[in-house]
Design a protein around this motif. Structure first.
Motif, mmCIF file in Angstrom:
data_model
loop_
_atom_site.group_PDB
_atom_site.id
_atom_site.type_symbol
_atom_site.label_atom_id
_atom_site.label_comp_id
_atom_site.label_asym_id
_atom_site.label_seq_id
_atom_site.Cartn_x
_atom_site.Cartn_y
_atom_site.Cartn_z
ATOM 1 N N SER A 163 7.248 -1.333 7.033
ATOM 2 C CA SER A 163 7.026 -0.524 8.233
ATOM 3 C C SER A 163 5.891 -1.062 9.093
ATOM 4 C CB SER A 163 6.718 0.927 7.834
ATOM 5 O OG SER A 163 5.566 0.981 6.996
ATOM 6 N N ASN A 164 5.035 -1.926 8.527
ATOM 7 C CA ASN A 164 3.942 -2.498 9.307
ATOM 8 C C ASN A 164 4.369 -3.739 10.093
ATOM 9 O OD1 ASN A 164 4.210 -4.386 7.291
ATOM 10 N ND2 ASN A 164 2.156 -4.092 6.420
ATOM 11 N N GLY A 165 5.681 -4.066 10.040
ATOM 12 C CA GLY A 165 6.201 -5.182 10.821
ATOM 13 C C GLY A 165 6.369 -6.473 10.055
ATOM 14 N N ILE A 166 5.830 -6.545 8.835
ATOM 15 C CA ILE A 166 5.947 -7.750 8.026
ATOM 16 C C ILE A 166 7.306 -7.782 7.319
ATOM 17 C CG2 ILE A 166 5.016 -8.990 6.022
ATOM 18 C CD1 ILE A 166 2.272 -7.905 6.782
ATOM 19 N N THR A 167 7.892 -8.958 7.231
ATOM 20 C CA THR A 167 9.141 -9.147 6.495
ATOM 21 C C THR A 167 8.870 -10.034 5.280
ATOM 22 O OG1 THR A 167 10.498 -8.964 8.484
ATOM 23 C CG2 THR A 167 11.487 -10.077 6.596
ATOM 24 N N ILE A 168 9.320 -9.581 4.138
ATOM 25 C CA ILE A 168 9.173 -10.343 2.904
ATOM 26 C C ILE A 168 10.544 -10.893 2.520
ATOM 27 C CG2 ILE A 168 8.478 -10.316 0.482
ATOM 28 C CD1 ILE A 168 6.188 -9.760 2.450
ATOM 29 N N SER B 113 0.843 -1.188 0.000
ATOM 30 C CA SER B 113 0.000 0.000 0.000
ATOM 31 C C SER B 113 0.879 1.239 0.000
ATOM 32 C CB SER B 113 -0.897 0.002 1.248
ATOM 33 O OG SER B 113 -0.121 0.269 2.394
ATOM 34 N N SER B 114 0.337 2.359 -0.435
ATOM 35 C CA SER B 114 1.115 3.596 -0.502
ATOM 36 C C SER B 114 1.529 4.070 0.877
ATOM 37 C CB SER B 114 0.284 4.683 -1.200
ATOM 38 O OG SER B 114 -0.931 4.902 -0.489
ATOM 39 N N GLN B 115 0.861 3.570 1.927
ATOM 40 C CA GLN B 115 1.205 3.967 3.288
ATOM 41 C C GLN B 115 2.299 3.094 3.888
ATOM 42 O OE1 GLN B 115 -2.176 3.535 2.394
ATOM 43 N NE2 GLN B 115 -2.295 5.730 1.968
ATOM 44 N N THR B 116 2.704 2.029 3.178
ATOM 45 C CA THR B 116 3.686 1.103 3.718
ATOM 46 C C THR B 116 5.058 1.379 3.115
ATOM 47 O OG1 THR B 116 1.994 -0.598 3.972
ATOM 48 C CG2 THR B 116 4.288 -1.323 3.993
ATOM 49 N N THR B 117 6.018 1.659 3.956
ATOM 50 C CA THR B 117 7.376 1.859 3.469
ATOM 51 C C THR B 117 8.155 0.559 3.617
ATOM 52 O OG1 THR B 117 8.110 2.613 5.641
ATOM 53 C CG2 THR B 117 7.368 4.298 4.086
ATOM 54 N N VAL B 118 9.171 0.424 2.789
ATOM 55 C CA VAL B 118 9.949 -0.813 2.749
ATOM 56 C C VAL B 118 11.428 -0.485 2.877
ATOM 57 C CG1 VAL B 118 10.597 -2.804 1.344
ATOM 58 C CG2 VAL B 118 8.237 -1.968 1.299
ATOM 59 N N TYR C 112 10.780 -17.812 -5.173
ATOM 60 C CA TYR C 112 9.816 -18.042 -4.088
ATOM 61 C C TYR C 112 9.748 -16.803 -3.204
ATOM 62 C CZ TYR C 112 9.971 -22.918 -5.480
ATOM 63 O OH TYR C 112 9.882 -24.084 -6.200
ATOM 64 N N THR C 113 8.528 -16.487 -2.761
ATOM 65 C CA THR C 113 8.299 -15.316 -1.917
ATOM 66 C C THR C 113 7.568 -15.728 -0.647
ATOM 67 O OG1 THR C 113 8.133 -13.910 -3.883
ATOM 68 C CG2 THR C 113 7.304 -12.998 -1.806
ATOM 69 N N TYR C 114 8.116 -15.336 0.497
ATOM 70 C CA TYR C 114 7.554 -15.715 1.792
ATOM 71 C C TYR C 114 7.260 -14.446 2.602
ATOM 72 C CZ TYR C 114 9.826 -20.015 0.288
ATOM 73 O OH TYR C 114 10.248 -21.102 -0.454
ATOM 74 N N ALA C 115 6.094 -14.439 3.224
ATOM 75 C CA ALA C 115 5.724 -13.329 4.113
ATOM 76 C C ALA C 115 5.842 -13.796 5.550
ATOM 77 C CB ALA C 115 4.301 -12.862 3.822
ATOM 78 N N LEU C 116 6.635 -13.089 6.337
ATOM 79 C CA LEU C 116 6.830 -13.413 7.746
ATOM 80 C C LEU C 116 6.079 -12.386 8.578
ATOM 81 C CD1 LEU C 116 9.039 -15.035 6.313
ATOM 82 C CD2 LEU C 116 10.576 -14.486 8.190
ATOM 83 N N VAL C 117 5.107 -12.874 9.348
ATOM 84 C CA VAL C 117 4.233 -11.989 10.123
ATOM 85 C C VAL C 117 4.446 -12.254 11.609
ATOM 86 C CG1 VAL C 117 1.867 -11.263 10.551
ATOM 87 C CG2 VAL C 117 2.531 -12.070 8.255
ATOM 88 N N PRO C 118 4.889 -11.264 12.371
ATOM 89 C CA PRO C 118 5.059 -11.472 13.816
ATOM 90 C C PRO C 118 3.743 -11.885 14.471
ATOM 91 C CG PRO C 118 6.148 -9.443 13.122
ATOM 92 C CD PRO C 118 5.342 -9.932 11.949
#
Length: 390
Positions: free
Chosen positions: A56-61, A34-39, A75-81
């Protein structure tokens, strides 16, 4: 080549496919931010096979760009605390897996994965491994003996019933291509497979940097950065020391398997070690980043007068080599007792320690080579992996 089915496919890869010196479909999915999410990207300096994006929302790709040699699949993995997973919604079709972190129970499939777990202090999270007898780590063997790490068959065909009974949070997989039906079965049971492609890296520090790949799964990013920085500093200091050597000795490598001599290509991981050790590897000008497959006559023509022979495959004694082939005795390095091997450095169950720990500790490998090739530069150093052939 040893007649064994080993889960450590890296070891087999080095012996047969590469005989490397020290003897590592679907299209890419695009996630929408999203435009509000910085990476921010985790700094990866040497490894080419993965990248890490921290939102910035805490997710790691994490993206694995080269899971195996010449792979067209990524392969793409999303890591969510776990602390924020209730507030996060992701489109599962955009990822190969969405994983809650920190993970608590894992399976790994190569002994090369184990040193990173030890260094990060998360070895107790390891609950299963295929063909545990090839593990050399003392700490890991204690967990195996205590029944805390279960035997899971062999990597090519994991015991799916045993895996499903363990219910790990994920499996760190290793593959030489994308056609593993066992992995597909396990994934259908909602156990993610996360591919680790550290063995494809061509540079010593590139392989070692994969500790940063493991770290986000355990919330250990800062620890991984510190560990790698120490390894990098140690390696670069050793490389600088070698660069000051007055001579550049010539080096032969590899050995024969079924009448074919396998030795490292000039762009390979192994050749890069020799380059950094300030040695003249006699096949350095070749373009292969894996192995060369040559006749013994062509190797003799180029390498007969090489000063050193580093990594004669699985051999540990001169007698064993000569019994295997009389051709070996024609080389000066053999005659002058200048052959050095990792075959004499084994764990308690017979696994070769180099295959397990060497990729994680390239600084030790490089220092071994400097000690051998430039006597006097490291006068008090005790070799860790490479020992004289007996």
């Amino acid at each position: 080549m040893k007649n064994r089915r080993t889960t450590n496919m890296l070891e087999r890869f080095f012996f047969i496919s590469c005989f490397i010196l020290f003897c590592g479909c679907k299209q890419e999915k695009k996630e929408a931010f999203s435009s509000q999410t910085t990476v921010n990207r985790t700094s990866i300096q040497y490894a080419n096979g993965f990248e890490i994006q921290n939102q910035s929302n805490g997710i790691t790709i994490i993206k694995v760009l080269q899971p195996w040699a010449n792979a067209e699949t990524t392969y793409t993995y999303a890591l969510v605390p776990k602390a924020i997973q209730a507030t996060i919604t992701l489109n599962k079709n955009e990822y190969d897996a969405i994983i809650s972190t920190p993970v608590e129970h894992i399976v790994v499939t190569s002994t090369t994965h184990i040193p990173a777990l030890e260094e990060l202090g998360v070895l107790n999270q390891l609950i299963g491994f295929p063909d545990t007898k090839y593990i050399s780590s003392t700490a890991t063997r204690k967990l195996i003996d205590a029944g805390k790490i279960k035997e899971l068959g062999v990597n090519e065909s994991l015991n799916t019933e045993a895996v499903l009974a363990l219910q790990p949070d994920l499996i760190f997989g290793f593959a030489i291509n994308g056609g593993n039906s066992t992995y597909e079965t396990i994934q259908r049971a909602n156990i993610p497979i996360v591919y680790n492609g550290d063995w494809v890296e061509e540079t010593p520090l590139g392989k070692a940097e994969w500790i940063k790949f493991f770290a986000p799964f355990f919330n250990k990013t800062q620890e991984a950065d510190a560990i790698f920085n120490d390894i990098e500093t140690s390696y670069l200091e050793a490389k600088k020391l070698a660069a000051g050597a007055k001579n550049k000795p010539t080096v032969l490598s590899g050995a024969m398997y079924n009448d074919v001599w396998y030795l490292p290509g000039g762009k390979s991981w192994a050749a890069n070690f020799l380059k950094d050790a300030n040695a003249q590897y006699l096949w350095n000008s070749t373009d292969e980043n894996g192995s060369l497959s040559l006749s013994w006559e062509s190797v003799l023509d180029v390498g007969q007068h090489a000063e050193y022979w580093i990594g004669p495959a699985q051999f540990s004694t001169y007698k064993e080599m000569e019994a295997s082939s009389q051709h070996y005795s024609q080389f000066d390095a053999f005659k002058n007792k200048k052959v050095f091997t990792t075959g004499n450095t084994k764990g308690e169950t017979g696994g070769t320690l180099y295959y397990e720990l060497g990729p994680q500790r390239p600084d030790l490998v490089l220092k071994d080579l400097i000690h051998i090739l430039h006597p006097g530069l490291l006068p008090n150093y005790v070799p860790y992996f490479f020992k004289p052939l007996l």
